[in-house]
Design an enzyme around this catalytic site. Structure first.
Site, PDB file in Angstrom:
ATOM      1  N   ARG A 132     -18.024  19.267 -67.299  1.00 20.84           N
ATOM      2  CA  ARG A 132     -16.838  20.176 -66.751  1.00 20.84           C
ATOM      3  C   ARG A 132     -17.719  21.737 -66.652  1.00 20.84           C
ATOM      4  NH1 ARG A 132     -13.382  17.381 -70.658  1.00 20.84           N
ATOM      5  NH2 ARG A 132     -11.754  15.841 -69.445  1.00 20.84           N
ATOM      6  N   ASP A 318       0.218  10.690 -77.568  1.00 19.76           N
ATOM      7  CA  ASP A 318      -1.510  11.431 -77.752  1.00 19.76           C
ATOM      8  C   ASP A 318      -0.626  12.338 -76.391  1.00 19.76           C
ATOM      9  OD1 ASP A 318      -3.443  12.104 -77.222  1.00 19.76           O
ATOM     10  OD2 ASP A 318      -3.753  10.933 -75.930  1.00 19.76           O
ATOM     11  N   ASP A 320      -2.351  15.496 -76.801  1.00 21.88           N
ATOM     12  CA  ASP A 320      -2.887  17.466 -76.862  1.00 21.88           C
ATOM     13  C   ASP A 320      -2.895  18.127 -76.922  1.00 21.88           C
ATOM     14  OD1 ASP A 320      -4.561  13.801 -77.012  1.00 21.88           O
ATOM     15  OD2 ASP A 320      -6.509  14.830 -77.024  1.00 21.88           O
TER      16      ASP A 320
HETATM   17 CA    CA Z   1      -5.630  12.262 -76.568  1.00 27.21          CA
END
Ligand code: CA
Ligand code: CA
Length: 580
Positions: A132, A318, A320
């Site tokens: 990134r 999930d 995040d």
């Molecule tokens: Ca994840």
């Protein structure tokens, strides 16, 4: 008098030369958002607002934007290009897939040098071989690699000055985020939440790579600090052991800090998002599982957690919580906005973490009916949590639920922008869902640690992506521009009343920041999944973006991946300026 003026001038020139010779300073990094001749940090400033005051290119003339140059990353190594370029001293530093970095003449695109990190077999990046971006400090350009190392190179020559291992790639650790420089320290996180790693934030001396402190973001783990000789001493446990995790699960608790962090000089705090708790099967880990799916605010001086705010306690989808926490000033206060993977947009007091506002920024959310502003906790819909496999007939597969957003998120890695002019956030959002179920799982080093299965689904035949202009005060969407494919690139906004963002279909486009009217677009030849930047040189304003379709969608996107499988890979960076 004349003599004095002359000597002052000489002193001034020498100071300029001195600053030049000394390279990128802390002061320059702290002022990055205001200085328009360079881009020294991921986010165009430590706060990560991705706002440039430049208005040479504006809503009135953006139609005349044309390519100045383009550069190919070359080789057979294409895949996702999620990198944000940096600009300093007439040079562009841009990272590429497979842990590569290029230094290019920012005016002409001529290659000055490249560095290709030698990657071992057996690296385990979950979501494509992306990077990134880098950080600049002094005469160094520093970036993280897929085998969980940090490499610092001389800006002029590309020679390696130092190299440090973050952790063991064979245990699932990797690193893809751009490092953050704050208070003279290099702050980095880790990737690997799908392999049961231990999420943490590390501070290093950017000139040597030596560790200064380590702060784990899984409750129960010890923090450490290091003296100049490298001696390690305890620096307090994160949280309270045994409080939010059952048994030994905290030892492999995930919470990967994989998107890096932001910083606000007024609070002195660095803000890192901590990812999903491991494994995905939430029935194995009753409790909140701190600091997973949270924003964690760390005092850069001490390496201590000052506050945390958990977006998804006991995450089972999930979700995040790594999304960037972007600070901004409002009414004498410093606030922070975060568009979470779980579909809600949060506003927290950046000093205390207190929740100020929370509202959905996508149309369909199944896992919670809302966020209680008093308690700061979500109102869960318990029927929409994937079922416990131990309660199923064969003990192997729990109840399948349909969940929205999908685990790829209402928003994922693509960073949003905030304009102090319009006071709006510009959020690349996606509308999609998933079928998800739980399975039994035990931890094994270097193996996927999910305990879940899934298929990403569309929510109908319409567009999946939408660039939304969001008022953080009211939660209202001022305007949106929809997009057929899921958006996966970041956003830039400018004093020229413009918003720039890319699409997987290959376009970099610009809209009026107030109305959302699309004023310009350009086909870059492959999908854009990276954030654009802008800078000026001798009165001319430039816009740059990396192009190259990839990232998590083609790998994990299920039915959506099939829908967009016609998109071609690439690997290049484009630079634009106004036609004369
Ligand atoms: Ca994840
Ligand atoms: Ca700057």
């Amino acid at each position: 008098m004349q003599m004095k003026t002359l000597s002052l001038l000489v002193a001034g020139a020498l100071a300029t030369l001195g600053a030049h010779a000394a390279g990128v300073t802390d002061k320059m990094i702290e002022n990055d958002a205001k200085t328009t001749g360079d881009v020294l940090s991921w986010g165009l400033g430590q706060e990560g607002q991705r706002y440039s005051p430049l208005k040479t290119i504006n809503a009135g003339n953006v139609g005349r934007l044309v390519p100045a140059w383009s550069f190919s990353f070359g080789g057979e190594k294409q895949r996702g290009q999620e990198s944000q370029p940096l600009i300093h001293d007439g040079v562009m530093f841009v990272t590429a897939s497979y842990s590569r970095i290029f230094a290019l003449d920012a005016k002409t695109g001529a290659k000055l040098w490249k560095y290709e990190h030698r990657l071992p077999d057996g690296i385990m990046p979950c979501c494509d071989v992306i990077n990134r971006g880098a950080a600049l400090y002094d005469n160094l350009v520093i970036f993280a690699t897929l085998d969980a190392q940090l490499v610092a190179l001389d800006q002029k020559t590309g020679d390696v000055v130092w190299k440090e291992k973050i952790d063991d790639y064979a245990a699932g650790y990797s690193a893809t985020a751009a490092p953050l420089i704050a208070q003279g320290l290099l702050l980095t996180g880790v990737s690997g939440g799908e392999f049961g790693v231990v999420g943490r934030v590390e501070a290093r001396d950017p000139k040597t790579g030596n560790l200064v402190w380590v702060r784990p973001v899984v409750e129960g783990h010890m923090g450490y600090k290091y003296d100049k000789a490298g001696n390690k001493t305890e620096n307090g446990v994160s949280g309270t052991p045994g409080k939010s995790w059952p048994g030994d699960l905290w030892k492999t608790g995930g919470s990967a800090t994989w998107l890096g962090g932001s910083y606000n000089p007024k609070t002195g705090l660095a803000y890192f998002g901590a990812g999903n708790p491991a494994p995905w099967n939430s029935h194995l880990r009753k409790g909140d599982n701190l600091y997973s799916c949270s924003t964690v605010a760390i005092d850069v001086k001490t390496g201590q957690i000052v506050w945390h705010y958990q977006n998804t306690p006991n995450d089972g989808w999930d979700f995040d919580g790594v999304n960037e926490f972007v600070t901004y000033d409002e009414g004498g206060k410093v606030l922070g906005g975060k568009a979470d993977r779980n579909g809600f947009f949060y506003v927290n007091d950046a000093k205390t973490g207190q929740l100020v506002n929370a509202f959905p920024f996508v149309k369909k959310i199944t896992w919670a009916t809302g966020i209680d502003l008093k308690t700061g906790r979500p109102n869960f819909v318990s029927d929409n949590r994937p079922g416990d496999p131990t309660g199923s007939a064969d003990g192997k597969k729990g109840n399948v639920v349909f969940s929205a957003p999908s685990f790829l998120g209402g928003k994922n890695q693509m960073p949003m922008a905030y304009s102090p002019d319009t006071k709006l956030f510009y959020v690349p959002a996606n509308e999609w869902g998933m079928e998800i179920w739980n399975e039994p799982i035990t931890y094994k080093k270097g193996a996927a640690y999910l305990g879940a299965g899934f298929t990403i689904k569309t929510l109908g035949d319409g567009p999946i992506g939408a660039l939304r202009a969001i008022d953080p005060k009211t939660g209202k969407i001022a305007w949106e521009v929809t997009n057929n494919a899921p958006l996966w690139g970041g956003v830039l906004t400018t004093g020229g009343n413009l918003v720039f963002w890319g699409t997987p279909e290959g376009y970099l486009q610009a809209a009026d920041a107030k109305t959302g009217k699309v004023l310009w677009k350009f086909q870059t030849g492959s999908g854009v999944v990276a954030p654009p930047v802008t800078w000026e040189d001798k009165g001319e304003q430039y816009v740059a973006v990396a192009s190259g379709w990839g990232g998590a969608v083609p790998l994990w996107g299920g039915d959506v991946a099939k829908k967009v499988n016609y998109l071609e890979q690439g690997g290049s960076v484009w630079v634009f300026k106004l036609m004369k």
